[in-house]
Scaffold this active site. Sequence first.
Site, mmCIF file in Angstrom:
data_model
loop_
_atom_site.group_PDB
_atom_site.id
_atom_site.type_symbol
_atom_site.label_atom_id
_atom_site.label_comp_id
_atom_site.label_asym_id
_atom_site.label_seq_id
_atom_site.Cartn_x
_atom_site.Cartn_y
_atom_site.Cartn_z
ATOM 1 N N ASP A 81 0.828 -1.203 0.000
ATOM 2 C CA ASP A 81 0.000 0.000 0.000
ATOM 3 C C ASP A 81 0.868 1.262 0.000
ATOM 4 O OD1 ASP A 81 -2.731 1.222 0.457
ATOM 5 O OD2 ASP A 81 -1.719 1.935 2.267
ATOM 6 N N GLU A 139 1.706 0.019 -4.912
ATOM 7 C CA GLU A 139 0.661 0.975 -5.289
ATOM 8 C C GLU A 139 1.280 2.373 -5.426
ATOM 9 O OE1 GLU A 139 -3.531 2.844 -3.540
ATOM 10 O OE2 GLU A 139 -1.770 2.560 -2.263
#
Length: 620
Positions: free
Chosen positions: A335, A364
């Site tokens: 993330d 990400e």
Amino acid sequence: MKLLKAFLLSVLLTWTIVLSAQKLERVEPPFWWAGMVNPELLLMVYGENISSLKPELNYKGVEIMGSTNLSNPNYLILDLILAEDVEPGKFDIQFKKGNKTIQTYSYELKERRPGSAERNGFDPSDVMYLITPDRFANGNPSNDVIDGMQEDLARNMPKGRHGGDIKGISDNLEYIADMGFTAIWVNPVLENDMPKASYHGYATTDFYKVDSRFGSNDEYRDLALRAKGMGIKLIMDMIVNHSGSEHWWLKDFPTSDWVNNQDEYLKGEYQITTHRKPTVQDPYASEIDRKEFFDGWFVKTMPDLNQKNKYMATYLIQNSIWWIEFAELAGIRMDTYPYPDMDYMTDWTCAMMTEYPNFNIVGEEWFDDPSIVSYWQRDKINPNGYTSCLPSLMDFPLQANLTKSLNSDTGKWKGWLDVYTTLANDFVYSDPFNLVVFPDNHDMSRFYTQVNEDMDLFKLGIAYYTTIRGIPQIYYGTEVLMSNPGTTEHGIIRSDFPGGWDGDPVNAFTGKGLSDLQKEAQEYLKKLLNWRKTNNVIHTGSLKHYNPKNDIYVLFRYNQKGRVMTILSKNETDFDLDLSRFSEILNEGDSGTDIISGKKVSLSGTLSVPAKSPMIIEIN
């Protein structure tokens, strides 16, 4: 005699106080494995005044190289060295005051499964199914509410906890496999003991514990093993940039710099990141801009972890390795990849890939410019010399521009041009074929909503994602046209999967109550994924695409084993496509089968392409 009794009583009381004042509460990692590549193991020991005790152990192949007292006396760092030939087994770590053992912790070095280091990560032969566990299926209603945890069940609230859990996923693995998925990326499952909106999982309060409302560590591991037995890989969603504001660290900081802007936090102030991602690559960026981006908190409830603190850095690296080894992971989705310290992310990725050379990690980097995204990929040559070991990234530029192309007007400079141009920029990536491609995810509008609930555009998009280079990811419910009309509220985007709860009037697992259009979409995706699963050309083939003309975009995947032709038409009427333009790939007399319709087609002369439809032709 009375004096002796008084003395002995005094000694007893003293040791009782010492014992109660030096209670051992945590040792992390709680256990480890023999035979890891990195011989160093750093243990974080937590307990009241634990730093006043001296650690000792006696186990062949394990040596305490040193111990470090942090500024907070409730923490002690043990630096262990594990010999290459150390045997799996248990041993006691004794914490002593003088010659007196005050606390004992039984530590274990487990045996690694054969081939653990050589495990294969997800790759272009896979298709991921992205699941938000709280919203997929409630397999165990008894864990919906856990005594002592801050947030209870509230299924009527978009931001509340709805009760989905690990068992719900495990119970429906057959559905996932039958649809043709070969990997599941599950949104974070670690403990999020936050007062509200904790369902999404991105505010970790314990890095070594699965949230009890999802299940247990063992249930998570069992999910991985059961999935593996069905040919499905498990990808764990991780966060090293931040924790939740209710993490036990924040109640008793180990050091004065454990999180960024810690002094401000203690005063009740918060420094939020600027979210200006180009700052990282900007050759003209000021140091204050860099600091405000990297060191600012993601949001108020997510403290920014300071990876420049070497103990924090090691803690997070070991935690990731621990979960890979414990839960039999085949991949990690990281993330908010650009937000942590960038040099640390090099250390983190390289540590993972050193232990597991065939593993895969996708980062990400939510930005629509390929030059910004490509910066982070392994083997990318950057102007400032930055390197990392990150194999894969989410292809946000392709996602944004395919949706833009699908929704745009037709014409010479419109239609497919945006996605064509984006793909043409693949030269900025070191390995574009290892990117993860996707129509939507848990943070954006559902794909069916993105294309304005146009079934034809939906099918065109799915055909593109299942045949383009990279590793496709499909969000749960996309297959039954889940949507979020009129809102971008995340709690609505992450609505419950129909049929995941007893009493649901619609059940997408069985087809009960689905509309004809939903059934059509589900069968369409199922057909393409199960075809793709066994198609080596799509997994490993080269890519060639042709400049879109007449609102038709043509792409080929090819290798020595075969050829696949994808034709995407936005025309409102049928169109006769001149095939002579594709003579680099097509040969005179070629024919094939349209995977979607099942029809045989001749690939000589012209081909009638149906209006506003895809064709995926497997060439004989």
